[in-house]
Scaffold this motif. Structure first.
Motif, mmCIF file in Angstrom:
data_model
loop_
_atom_site.group_PDB
_atom_site.id
_atom_site.type_symbol
_atom_site.label_atom_id
_atom_site.label_comp_id
_atom_site.label_asym_id
_atom_site.label_seq_id
_atom_site.Cartn_x
_atom_site.Cartn_y
_atom_site.Cartn_z
ATOM 1 N N LEU A 1 3.628 9.475 1.589
ATOM 2 C CA LEU A 1 4.006 9.261 0.191
ATOM 3 C C LEU A 1 4.269 7.782 -0.065
ATOM 4 N N LEU A 2 5.011 7.147 0.820
ATOM 5 C CA LEU A 2 5.314 5.723 0.691
ATOM 6 C C LEU A 2 4.023 4.889 0.699
ATOM 7 N N LEU A 3 3.108 5.233 1.592
ATOM 8 C CA LEU A 3 1.813 4.539 1.643
ATOM 9 C C LEU A 3 1.057 4.687 0.324
ATOM 10 N N SER A 4 1.039 5.897 -0.222
ATOM 11 C CA SER A 4 0.274 6.125 -1.455
ATOM 12 C C SER A 4 0.915 5.434 -2.650
ATOM 13 N N VAL A 5 2.239 5.410 -2.712
ATOM 14 C CA VAL A 5 2.933 4.790 -3.836
ATOM 15 C C VAL A 5 2.856 3.266 -3.761
ATOM 16 N N MET A 6 3.003 2.714 -2.566
ATOM 17 C CA MET A 6 3.059 1.257 -2.415
ATOM 18 C C MET A 6 1.691 0.607 -2.276
ATOM 19 N N GLY A 7 0.721 1.327 -1.791
ATOM 20 C CA GLY A 7 -0.621 0.770 -1.679
ATOM 21 C C GLY A 7 -0.662 -0.518 -0.879
ATOM 22 N N SER A 8 -1.255 -1.553 -1.444
ATOM 23 C CA SER A 8 -1.480 -2.797 -0.705
ATOM 24 C C SER A 8 -0.202 -3.590 -0.445
ATOM 25 N N ILE A 9 0.920 -3.222 -1.071
ATOM 26 C CA ILE A 9 2.163 -3.947 -0.800
ATOM 27 C C ILE A 9 3.035 -3.221 0.222
ATOM 28 N N PHE A 10 2.498 -2.138 0.804
ATOM 29 C CA PHE A 10 3.177 -1.495 1.935
ATOM 30 C C PHE A 10 3.334 -2.568 3.025
ATOM 31 N N PRO A 11 4.428 -2.527 3.788
ATOM 32 C CA PRO A 11 4.591 -3.550 4.839
ATOM 33 C C PRO A 11 3.371 -3.612 5.748
#
Length: 137
Positions: free
Chosen positions: A31-41
């Motif tokens: 979920l975090l990956l999908s919401v944050m996209g390219s700004i994921f750490p």
């Protein structure tokens, strides 16, 4: 130079350590990956404290889970995971945090966290890059 944050998370009281880890890995991280996209750490590493059920008694039949402690007491290590979030730089972290605080993103992530995290205990802090010493071969 990377910008690194350490996050300490406690599991919700109704969740076992196994359920906590399973939910974090199979539901929350995607979920975090999908919401944050390219700004994921650039790197998100989780260090779980393995916990085992402590003996119960007739007075206290609810299982509690404790880590294996070598120095200190189990109460010193009540959190369940340390997450290390590494960003390319401080600007990358601030972009991530700004998105994290957007009302809709905060709502979506918060609803999921309520299922497995004790949100009132969530803690995070900036840390320096690690210093590593290797033994001689």
């Amino acid at each position: 130079m990377t910008y690194t944050i350490a996050v300490f998370l406690w599991r919700a009281p109704h969740v076992t350590p196994t359920e906590f880890k399973t939910h974090y890995e199979t539901k929350h991280i995607p979920l975090l990956l999908s919401v944050m996209g390219s700004i994921f750490p650039k790197k998100h590493t989780r260090y779980y404290l393995p916990k085992h059920a402590a003996p119960t008694s007739p007075d206290n039949p609810t299982p509690t889970y404790v880590p294996t402690v070598f120095m200190g007491t189990p109460e010193d290590f009540s959190y369940d995971v340390i997450a290390k979030l590494e960003f390319e730089d401080e600007k990358g972290f601030h972009a991530f945090f700004a998105k994290f605080m957007e009302p809709e993103v905060s709502r979506v992530l918060g609803e999921d966290e309520e299922k497995f995290v004790l949100r009132s205990m969530l803690r995070s802090v900036k840390v320096e890059d690690g210093v590593v010493t290797l033994r001689d071969a």
